[in-house]
Scaffold this motif. Structure first.
Motif: not given
Length: 141
Positions: A74-88
């Motif tokens: 779940d923590q990895a999912i949150v981090q990846q969601t944050t990364e996607i927002a940054r990439q977007a």
């Protein structure tokens, strides 16, 4: 090509190169975002599979370990969601930069085309004047 169009040609080439470079960066950023989104979907799929598998009788330690592992996912999912927002956000910045460079390239291209057309018309008028002058001399003879 007119002398003015020739003078502008290096600027046109530079603008074209900048536009191409910006387009390449845009494509690369789109790939980065797609990769990040794919990683998120893989994490979500893995979490779903892990959470639903092996629901048989487990010891307390195994249940705690399982819960801890799911929390890490779940923590990895949150981090990846944050990364996607940054990439977007970065994709939007790169897209805006490409739009600006492409607009500059188009504007310079239009200016050069106008200069070429102006010179062509001037050459046409000059040729017509020469033809008229020759015809005038023939009539006088």
């Amino acid at each position: 090509m007119s002398s003015r169009a020739k003078q502008l040609q290096p600027a046109v080439e530079q603008a074209r190169q900048r536009s191409e470079d910006a387009l390449a960066k845009l494509a690369a950023q789109q790939q980065h975002l797609a990769k990040a989104e794919h990683q998120l979907s893989e994490l979500q799929r893995y979490r779903q599979e892990y959470a639903t598998s092996g629901t048989g009788a487990l010891s307390v330690t195994a249940l705690l370990n399982r819960q801890t592992f799911i929390e890490r996912i779940d923590q990895a999912i949150v981090q990846q969601t944050t990364e996607i927002a940054r990439q977007a956000r970065q994709l939007e910045q790169v897209r805006d930069h490409w739009k600006q460079t492409h607009a500059r390239e188009s504007a310079l291209g239009s200016v050069v085309a106008q200069h070429r057309e102006h010179e062509r018309r001037a050459e046409d008028r000059q040729e017509q004047a020469e033809v008229d002058e020759r015809m005038q001399h023939r009539r006088l003879r």
